[in-house]
Scaffold this motif. Structure first.
Motif, PDB file in Angstrom:
ATOM      1  N   ASN A  27     -29.267  19.167 -31.217  1.00  0.00           N
ATOM      2  CA  ASN A  27     -30.316  18.521 -32.010  1.00  0.00           C
ATOM      3  C   ASN A  27     -29.698  17.461 -32.896  1.00  0.00           C
ATOM      4  O   ASN A  27     -28.489  17.473 -33.182  1.00  0.00           O
ATOM      5  CB  ASN A  27     -31.093  19.551 -32.844  1.00  0.00           C
ATOM      6  CG  ASN A  27     -30.233  20.235 -33.875  1.00  0.00           C
ATOM      7  OD1 ASN A  27     -29.888  19.664 -34.906  1.00  0.00           O
ATOM      8  ND2 ASN A  27     -29.847  21.484 -33.602  1.00  0.00           N
ATOM      9  N   ALA A  28     -30.527  16.544 -33.310  1.00  0.00           N
ATOM     10  CA  ALA A  28     -30.112  15.490 -34.232  1.00  0.00           C
ATOM     11  C   ALA A  28     -31.178  15.344 -35.312  1.00  0.00           C
ATOM     12  O   ALA A  28     -32.367  15.569 -35.061  1.00  0.00           O
ATOM     13  CB  ALA A  28     -29.931  14.163 -33.482  1.00  0.00           C
ATOM     14  N   GLU A  29     -30.739  15.002 -36.513  1.00  0.00           N
ATOM     15  CA  GLU A  29     -31.661  14.830 -37.635  1.00  0.00           C
ATOM     16  C   GLU A  29     -31.393  13.499 -38.322  1.00  0.00           C
ATOM     17  O   GLU A  29     -30.237  13.066 -38.435  1.00  0.00           O
ATOM     18  CB  GLU A  29     -31.474  15.958 -38.658  1.00  0.00           C
ATOM     19  CG  GLU A  29     -31.781  17.341 -38.137  1.00  0.00           C
ATOM     20  CD  GLU A  29     -31.391  18.429 -39.112  1.00  0.00           C
ATOM     21  OE1 GLU A  29     -31.939  19.541 -39.011  1.00  0.00           O
ATOM     22  OE2 GLU A  29     -30.531  18.152 -39.991  1.00  0.00           O
ATOM     23  N   GLY A 298     -37.943  13.715 -42.930  1.00  0.00           N
ATOM     24  CA  GLY A 298     -37.288  13.115 -41.784  1.00  0.00           C
ATOM     25  C   GLY A 298     -37.802  13.657 -40.477  1.00  0.00           C
ATOM     26  O   GLY A 298     -38.865  14.267 -40.411  1.00  0.00           O
ATOM     27  N   VAL A 299     -37.009  13.463 -39.428  1.00  0.00           N
ATOM     28  CA  VAL A 299     -37.384  13.901 -38.086  1.00  0.00           C
ATOM     29  C   VAL A 299     -36.218  14.659 -37.477  1.00  0.00           C
ATOM     30  O   VAL A 299     -35.058  14.289 -37.636  1.00  0.00           O
ATOM     31  CB  VAL A 299     -37.792  12.703 -37.196  1.00  0.00           C
ATOM     32  CG1 VAL A 299     -36.638  11.721 -37.048  1.00  0.00           C
ATOM     33  CG2 VAL A 299     -38.287  13.171 -35.840  1.00  0.00           C
ATOM     34  N   ARG A 300     -36.545  15.772 -36.804  1.00  0.00           N
ATOM     35  CA  ARG A 300     -35.572  16.559 -36.052  1.00  0.00           C
ATOM     36  C   ARG A 300     -35.834  16.332 -34.574  1.00  0.00           C
ATOM     37  O   ARG A 300     -36.977  16.420 -34.115  1.00  0.00           O
ATOM     38  CB  ARG A 300     -35.698  18.049 -36.377  1.00  0.00           C
ATOM     39  CG  ARG A 300     -34.732  18.943 -35.570  1.00  0.00           C
ATOM     40  CD  ARG A 300     -35.020  20.407 -35.872  1.00  0.00           C
ATOM     41  NE  ARG A 300     -34.238  21.300 -35.042  1.00  0.00           N
ATOM     42  CZ  ARG A 300     -33.107  21.887 -35.428  1.00  0.00           C
ATOM     43  NH1 ARG A 300     -32.628  21.670 -36.642  1.00  0.00           N
ATOM     44  NH2 ARG A 300     -32.458  22.705 -34.627  1.00  0.00           N
ATOM     45  N   LEU A 301     -34.764  16.061 -33.819  1.00  0.00           N
ATOM     46  CA  LEU A 301     -34.861  15.779 -32.393  1.00  0.00           C
ATOM     47  C   LEU A 301     -34.122  16.868 -31.628  1.00  0.00           C
ATOM     48  O   LEU A 301     -32.895  16.980 -31.741  1.00  0.00           O
ATOM     49  CB  LEU A 301     -34.257  14.411 -32.086  1.00  0.00           C
ATOM     50  CG  LEU A 301     -34.779  13.256 -32.943  1.00  0.00           C
ATOM     51  CD1 LEU A 301     -33.953  11.992 -32.694  1.00  0.00           C
ATOM     52  CD2 LEU A 301     -36.259  12.999 -32.673  1.00  0.00           C
ATOM     53  N   ASN A 302     -34.836  17.683 -30.877  1.00  0.00           N
ATOM     54  CA  ASN A 302     -34.235  18.779 -30.116  1.00  0.00           C
ATOM     55  C   ASN A 302     -34.011  18.352 -28.671  1.00  0.00           C
ATOM     56  O   ASN A 302     -34.913  17.807 -28.021  1.00  0.00           O
ATOM     57  CB  ASN A 302     -35.141  20.006 -30.137  1.00  0.00           C
ATOM     58  CG  ASN A 302     -35.296  20.583 -31.529  1.00  0.00           C
ATOM     59  OD1 ASN A 302     -34.322  20.720 -32.258  1.00  0.00           O
ATOM     60  ND2 ASN A 302     -36.519  20.924 -31.906  1.00  0.00           N
ATOM     61  N   PHE A 303     -32.815  18.607 -28.162  1.00  0.00           N
ATOM     62  CA  PHE A 303     -32.443  18.207 -26.798  1.00  0.00           C
ATOM     63  C   PHE A 303     -32.122  19.428 -25.949  1.00  0.00           C
ATOM     64  O   PHE A 303     -31.643  20.436 -26.457  1.00  0.00           O
ATOM     65  CB  PHE A 303     -31.229  17.284 -26.831  1.00  0.00           C
ATOM     66  CG  PHE A 303     -31.423  16.043 -27.670  1.00  0.00           C
ATOM     67  CD1 PHE A 303     -32.087  14.934 -27.154  1.00  0.00           C
ATOM     68  CD2 PHE A 303     -30.972  16.008 -28.969  1.00  0.00           C
ATOM     69  CE1 PHE A 303     -32.260  13.789 -27.931  1.00  0.00           C
ATOM     70  CE2 PHE A 303     -31.128  14.868 -29.754  1.00  0.00           C
ATOM     71  CZ  PHE A 303     -31.776  13.762 -29.234  1.00  0.00           C
TER      72      PHE A 303
END
Length: 303
Positions: A27-29, A298-303
């Motif tokens: 994940n990225a934040e 913010g936004v959390r991006l789950n991969f």
């Protein structure tokens, strides 16, 4: 969560394994945050990558390992008795043995009062009244061995964390948890105990699911370094479609050190495809010390 499967000749070469695979998740934040440690609003970015490996023997035993690159220990290559993000397990009809950066029996048995999509800087967890139920975990090097066995809706676990120097007793723990269905409402109960030398910890948790609403309560008693500590925490969450909301409150009552309490709030909106908008707020009140507030967006991006 999306998963990427890595198949290679190296994996195929293990002819003794009935099944084996390696998956990569992460994940990225990104966003902004502010707290009492900084004077102005700051940018926040973070990336976390986890490798998960699993397999099965010809006899039906399952095994696996995970490593979290965000937490792994990159210190002395010869100091292989410390742990930071690595976990290894072996499981079968006898139960499961897990070793590494894992929960002790008390933390395994209890459920935290978090029911949300989270926040990018974990404001809801850094509040002065929050307790993650880690109890005495990490007293030494953080390398824990836990055995747990589940039968139906019940489970039991025992754990140990040893002092590599041999100078002190190991941290020993036991935990029990159970799940019930009461008139369509799911109930989960847990109780755990850990001790080392003159320190000990006892904790209990109860949480329930009412459709789109979840709620829980934790209670713990500690004796650490001669200080008697009591903690109570409550939390409630709401989730419907892409929207999730959460609030938690907790307080510590200490005989020696100052008391503290605080609450956390989060809100999330699922954009789909693994992207979640997150907002968080946390506040803390410390006896004899400065209060603390924080917020993030913010936004959390789950991969």
């Amino acid at each position: 969560m999306k998963r990427v499967l890595f198949a290679s000749t190296a994996l195929v070469a293990f002819a003794g394994a009935a099944a084996a695979d390696v998956t990569l998740t992460g994940n990225a934040e990104m966003g902004i945050f502010d707290n009492d440690d900084v004077d102005e609003v700051q940018f926040h970015t973070d990336i976390d990558v986890t490798f998960t490996m699993s397999g099965e023997t010809d006899g039906g035993l399952t095994f696996g390992a995970t490593i979290d690159l965000d937490e792994s220990d990159d210190g002395d290559a010869f100091a292989n008795d410390t742990q930071g993000g690595e976990t290894i397990f072996l499981s079968g009809g006898f139960g499961t043995v897990t070793m590494g950066d894992t929960d002790g029996a008390l933390d395994w048995a209890l459920t935290e009062v978090l029911f949300d999509s989270g926040s990018i800087t974990d404001d809801e967890e850094t509040a002065g009244g929050y307790n993650g139920n880690a109890a005495l975990d990490g007293t030494y090097d953080g390398q824990i061995m836990r055995y747990d066995y589940t039968f139906g809706d019940y489970g039991v676990a025992v754990s140990a964390e040893i002092d590599d120097t041999g100078a002190n007793d190991p941290v020993l723990g036991i935990g029990f948890r159970a799940s019930f269905d009461f008139a369509g409402t799911g109930l989960n109960f847990g109780i755990g105990y850990q001790e080392v030398e003159d320190d000990d910890a006892l904790g209990m948790s109860l949480n329930a699911n009412f459709g789109s609403i979840s709620a829980g309560i934790n209670y713990s008693e500690y004796e650490v370094a001669g200080d008697d500590i009591e903690h109570i925490g409550i939390g409630v969450g709401y989730s419907s479609g892409p929207i999730s909301l959460h609030a938690n409150y907790g307080e510590f009552d200490r005989d020696i050190a100052g008391d503290s309490d605080g609450f956390g709030l989060t809100a999330g909106y699922d954009l789909g495809g693994g992207a979640i908008l997150q907002a968080g707020y946390g506040t803390s009140d410390f006896d004899g010390a400065d209060d603390f507030d924080s917020y993030s967006l913010g936004v959390r991006l789950n991969f």
